[in-house]
Design a protein around this motif. Sequence first.
Motif, mmCIF file in Angstrom:
data_model
loop_
_atom_site.group_PDB
_atom_site.id
_atom_site.type_symbol
_atom_site.label_atom_id
_atom_site.label_comp_id
_atom_site.label_asym_id
_atom_site.label_seq_id
_atom_site.Cartn_x
_atom_site.Cartn_y
_atom_site.Cartn_z
ATOM 1 N N THR A 2 0.832 -1.208 0.000
ATOM 2 C CA THR A 2 0.000 0.000 0.000
ATOM 3 C C THR A 2 0.866 1.257 0.000
ATOM 4 O OG1 THR A 2 -1.750 -1.181 1.182
ATOM 5 C CG2 THR A 2 -1.796 1.226 1.243
ATOM 6 N N TYR A 3 1.854 1.297 0.872
ATOM 7 C CA TYR A 3 2.725 2.472 0.945
ATOM 8 C C TYR A 3 3.568 2.611 -0.322
ATOM 9 C CZ TYR A 3 1.494 2.461 5.901
ATOM 10 O OH TYR A 3 0.818 2.491 7.078
ATOM 11 N N VAL A 4 4.055 1.502 -0.851
ATOM 12 C CA VAL A 4 4.910 1.576 -2.040
ATOM 13 C C VAL A 4 4.141 2.127 -3.232
ATOM 14 C CG1 VAL A 4 6.247 0.210 -3.688
ATOM 15 C CG2 VAL A 4 6.428 -0.263 -1.227
ATOM 16 N N LEU A 5 2.957 1.609 -3.482
ATOM 17 C CA LEU A 5 2.185 2.037 -4.641
ATOM 18 C C LEU A 5 1.686 3.464 -4.486
ATOM 19 C CD1 LEU A 5 0.173 -1.246 -5.335
ATOM 20 C CD2 LEU A 5 2.092 -0.320 -6.647
ATOM 21 N N LEU A 6 1.280 3.842 -3.291
ATOM 22 C CA LEU A 6 0.794 5.205 -3.105
ATOM 23 C C LEU A 6 1.921 6.229 -3.229
ATOM 24 C CD1 LEU A 6 -1.768 4.754 -0.178
ATOM 25 C CD2 LEU A 6 -2.215 4.956 -2.627
ATOM 26 N N ILE A 7 3.102 5.890 -2.753
ATOM 27 C CA ILE A 7 4.236 6.814 -2.888
ATOM 28 C C ILE A 7 4.653 6.944 -4.352
ATOM 29 C CG2 ILE A 7 6.675 7.099 -2.337
ATOM 30 C CD1 ILE A 7 6.075 5.940 0.413
ATOM 31 N N ILE A 8 4.665 5.817 -5.077
ATOM 32 C CA ILE A 8 4.997 5.880 -6.507
ATOM 33 C C ILE A 8 3.981 6.731 -7.249
ATOM 34 C CG2 ILE A 8 5.142 4.507 -8.620
ATOM 35 C CD1 ILE A 8 6.356 2.265 -6.957
ATOM 36 N N ASN A 9 2.713 6.566 -6.914
ATOM 37 C CA ASN A 9 1.665 7.344 -7.573
ATOM 38 C C ASN A 9 1.822 8.844 -7.281
ATOM 39 O OD1 ASN A 9 -0.895 7.773 -8.958
ATOM 40 N ND2 ASN A 9 -1.768 8.092 -6.918
ATOM 41 N N ALA A 10 2.195 9.178 -6.039
ATOM 42 C CA ALA A 10 2.328 10.593 -5.688
ATOM 43 C C ALA A 10 3.571 11.225 -6.292
ATOM 44 C CB ALA A 10 2.353 10.735 -4.159
ATOM 45 N N LEU A 11 4.654 10.466 -6.480
ATOM 46 C CA LEU A 11 5.894 11.040 -7.002
ATOM 47 C C LEU A 11 5.968 10.992 -8.529
ATOM 48 C CD1 LEU A 11 8.513 9.611 -4.462
ATOM 49 C CD2 LEU A 11 7.406 11.875 -4.478
ATOM 50 N N LEU A 12 5.193 10.091 -9.133
ATOM 51 C CA LEU A 12 5.255 9.975 -10.587
ATOM 52 C C LEU A 12 4.621 11.173 -11.282
ATOM 53 C CD1 LEU A 12 6.212 8.094 -12.847
ATOM 54 C CD2 LEU A 12 3.951 6.991 -12.781
ATOM 55 N N ALA A 46 -2.523 3.154 -10.142
ATOM 56 C CA ALA A 46 -3.764 3.078 -9.363
ATOM 57 C C ALA A 46 -4.510 1.772 -9.616
ATOM 58 C CB ALA A 46 -4.643 4.274 -9.699
ATOM 59 N N GLY A 47 -4.446 1.281 -10.877
ATOM 60 C CA GLY A 47 -5.089 0.008 -11.176
ATOM 61 C C GLY A 47 -4.432 -1.154 -10.440
ATOM 62 N N ILE A 48 -3.109 -1.164 -10.373
ATOM 63 C CA ILE A 48 -2.419 -2.228 -9.626
ATOM 64 C C ILE A 48 -2.777 -2.160 -8.139
ATOM 65 C CG2 ILE A 48 -0.163 -3.088 -8.947
ATOM 66 C CD1 ILE A 48 0.903 -2.117 -11.635
ATOM 67 N N PHE A 49 -2.882 -0.964 -7.603
ATOM 68 C CA PHE A 49 -3.256 -0.810 -6.186
ATOM 69 C C PHE A 49 -4.660 -1.341 -5.928
ATOM 70 C CE2 PHE A 49 -5.352 2.024 -3.061
ATOM 71 C CZ PHE A 49 -4.709 1.548 -1.924
ATOM 72 N N GLY A 50 -5.594 -1.057 -6.849
ATOM 73 C CA GLY A 50 -6.959 -1.553 -6.674
ATOM 74 C C GLY A 50 -7.057 -3.059 -6.775
ATOM 75 N N VAL A 51 -6.303 -3.664 -7.686
ATOM 76 C CA VAL A 51 -6.350 -5.126 -7.828
ATOM 77 C C VAL A 51 -5.795 -5.809 -6.584
ATOM 78 C CG1 VAL A 51 -5.392 -7.073 -9.119
ATOM 79 C CG2 VAL A 51 -6.325 -5.104 -10.334
ATOM 80 N N PHE A 73 -7.422 8.615 -3.886
ATOM 81 C CA PHE A 73 -7.734 10.041 -4.084
ATOM 82 C C PHE A 73 -6.760 10.914 -3.301
ATOM 83 C CE2 PHE A 73 -9.932 13.978 -3.091
ATOM 84 C CZ PHE A 73 -10.451 14.341 -4.321
ATOM 85 N N ALA A 74 -6.464 10.539 -2.058
ATOM 86 C CA ALA A 74 -5.546 11.350 -1.251
ATOM 87 C C ALA A 74 -4.143 11.359 -1.845
ATOM 88 C CB ALA A 74 -5.517 10.815 0.183
ATOM 89 N N SER A 75 -3.664 10.185 -2.275
ATOM 90 C CA SER A 75 -2.330 10.127 -2.865
ATOM 91 C C SER A 75 -2.261 10.921 -4.171
ATOM 92 C CB SER A 75 -1.943 8.671 -3.103
ATOM 93 O OG SER A 75 -0.718 8.576 -3.785
ATOM 94 N N SER A 76 -3.308 10.808 -4.984
ATOM 95 C CA SER A 76 -3.316 11.523 -6.262
ATOM 96 C C SER A 76 -3.413 13.029 -6.055
ATOM 97 C CB SER A 76 -4.485 11.040 -7.121
ATOM 98 O OG SER A 76 -4.401 9.650 -7.333
ATOM 99 N N LEU A 77 -4.198 13.463 -5.094
ATOM 100 C CA LEU A 77 -4.325 14.890 -4.835
ATOM 101 C C LEU A 77 -2.998 15.475 -4.339
ATOM 102 C CD1 LEU A 77 -6.167 17.361 -4.723
ATOM 103 C CD2 LEU A 77 -6.796 16.674 -2.374
ATOM 104 N N ALA A 78 -2.299 14.709 -3.496
ATOM 105 C CA ALA A 78 -0.989 15.179 -3.043
ATOM 106 C C ALA A 78 -0.010 15.284 -4.211
ATOM 107 C CB ALA A 78 -0.442 14.234 -1.971
ATOM 108 N N GLY A 79 -0.039 14.312 -5.121
ATOM 109 C CA GLY A 79 0.843 14.364 -6.288
ATOM 110 C C GLY A 79 0.493 15.513 -7.224
ATOM 111 N N LEU A 80 -0.798 15.787 -7.396
ATOM 112 C CA LEU A 80 -1.199 16.886 -8.272
ATOM 113 C C LEU A 80 -0.836 18.242 -7.686
ATOM 114 C CD1 LEU A 80 -4.655 15.532 -9.466
ATOM 115 C CD2 LEU A 80 -2.600 15.826 -10.856
ATOM 116 N N LEU A 81 -0.901 18.368 -6.379
ATOM 117 C CA LEU A 81 -0.485 19.635 -5.765
ATOM 118 C C LEU A 81 1.012 19.862 -5.940
ATOM 119 C CD1 LEU A 81 -2.596 19.574 -2.460
ATOM 120 C CD2 LEU A 81 -2.977 20.973 -4.514
ATOM 121 N N MET A 82 1.792 18.802 -5.826
ATOM 122 C CA MET A 82 3.227 18.937 -6.089
ATOM 123 C C MET A 82 3.486 19.243 -7.553
ATOM 124 S SD MET A 82 5.083 16.079 -3.674
ATOM 125 C CE MET A 82 4.121 14.699 -4.279
ATOM 126 N N SER A 83 2.682 18.662 -8.447
ATOM 127 C CA SER A 83 2.825 18.959 -9.877
ATOM 128 C C SER A 83 2.507 20.416 -10.168
ATOM 129 C CB SER A 83 1.897 18.045 -10.688
ATOM 130 O OG SER A 83 2.216 16.692 -10.463
#
Length: 493
Positions: free
Chosen positions: A233-243, A293-298, A336-346
């Motif tokens: 969970t932490y690995v995929l969410l961090i990758i999603n936020a930094l990518l 996000a798809g890998i995280f959901g599966v 949603f939280a991980s993606s929002l954090a990544g978009l704010l950094m973007s």
Amino acid sequence: MNDLNPDNNGLTPMPEHQTARHAARPAEPSITQSDVQHAASSAMQPTSPSVVTDAAQAVPSVGDVPMPDVPQPRLHQPQAPTPVASQTAVSSSATSPQSAAPQTGQPYVQSPQDPAFRNQPAQPFQWPQPRPSEEPSQPAYLQSQQPFQSKPPFAEQPGTQPNPSLRPQQPQSQQFQSQQPQSRSTQQSTPQPQQPAPQQHPQPRPRALSRTRLTFFGAMRGELVKALSLTSTYVLLIINALLMPAGTAITAWAIVALHTHDSTGSTIDAGPLAGSLLWQSVGASVSLCMIVAGIFGVMAVTSEYATSSIQSSLTANPRRVMFLNAKAMVTMLLAFASSLAGLLMSWGVAAMAFAGPGIRPLGDDEGALPVVALLGGAAVLALTAVMALGFGALFRSTVGGVLTVIGLLTIIPSILSMATLAGERMAWVRSVVACMPGNAASQFMSGPSDGLAASAADGVFTPNWWQSGLILLAWAVVVYAAGVLVARRADVK
């Protein structure tokens, strides 16, 4: 020879050749009827206390449990062979008991050989009753056992002195109580100060039924704890936020480079850049992050089937629909939280990249671009995670679910796009490609800058940004509903 033959009860003369042998034998004492009566009367006399004490010391004690007396059998001495002449005297003396008693000075005791003794019925054995003052005390641990009552192993006979050694020993606690009767009476007579009664606290009321029964928020809390306990969970969410900021940095650098340099590579002054370019660069990496996000959901659902923890999860929450709804809600919120954090950094990265040439303000029809880029991009990735969770519930395999998500987002649209090269006969395939989840997400992130109306030129349907958002929502709902239906009806392996 007038000697009698002892082998024949002394009734026939002994032969001459046995006379010498019989003369060498010692003389056997003759037993008379008086000796038998004396032995029988001695056996019925009471035992002296000294003999009883020795016998009590010889018998091992078994705790404090008294043992019953064993009656002594009557002694029967075998009669030695007597001459015929003496048998007559014995029989005459046995038939007259009053005459036999004064000879020995002992009371008469009936012999088992008397006919009167044989015809007499057997008398039941009775325990000797001790005096009330000499009643042995019963141990404390046997006082509650009222049905079990027995006499001590060596009861004191009536008419004898009490023997203290025969009485069972009292426990030390009773001896201490008996040794200090005065101190106890003194304590009872001394007035004791009254202690205040302890305050009785009210008993806690039982918890309400609504707090103990299974609720949807309780199921969500349990799924959140399980999701946060996984390393994936932490690995995929961090990758999603930094990518996303990484992709935004590359996109913004390319836009600025093309705007400030000509075809020869020399720097030109083209003025500030359009504001829409900044927000398009912010959401440029959303399509790439849909795979993460798809890998995280599966893996949110297939990890339980892989580790067989789905059995304990369904035991704690047997409502499978509630179980999957809670898991889908937790997965969507985390994505949603991980993606929002990544978009704010973007957004911050794009603002720094566009700071050199400058940014023009947004137009009237571009006012929704910041909302679509930030909140819309996070919503797209959250719906992608829910759709992937539905694929995981359908296949129950991490490999199958991940391959299905990747194929639906990238492989299938590429194959369908190559089919459009066949000519206008395959023009309808363009509409199918535009409705795939990946292309619908890209069209939605473009925002309202391309117009609000959908185009249908040459019979090809091309949805606008909000229609693309509805198509992506339909994909997530249909796939998730199919996964819930299969998980509800299928057995847990």
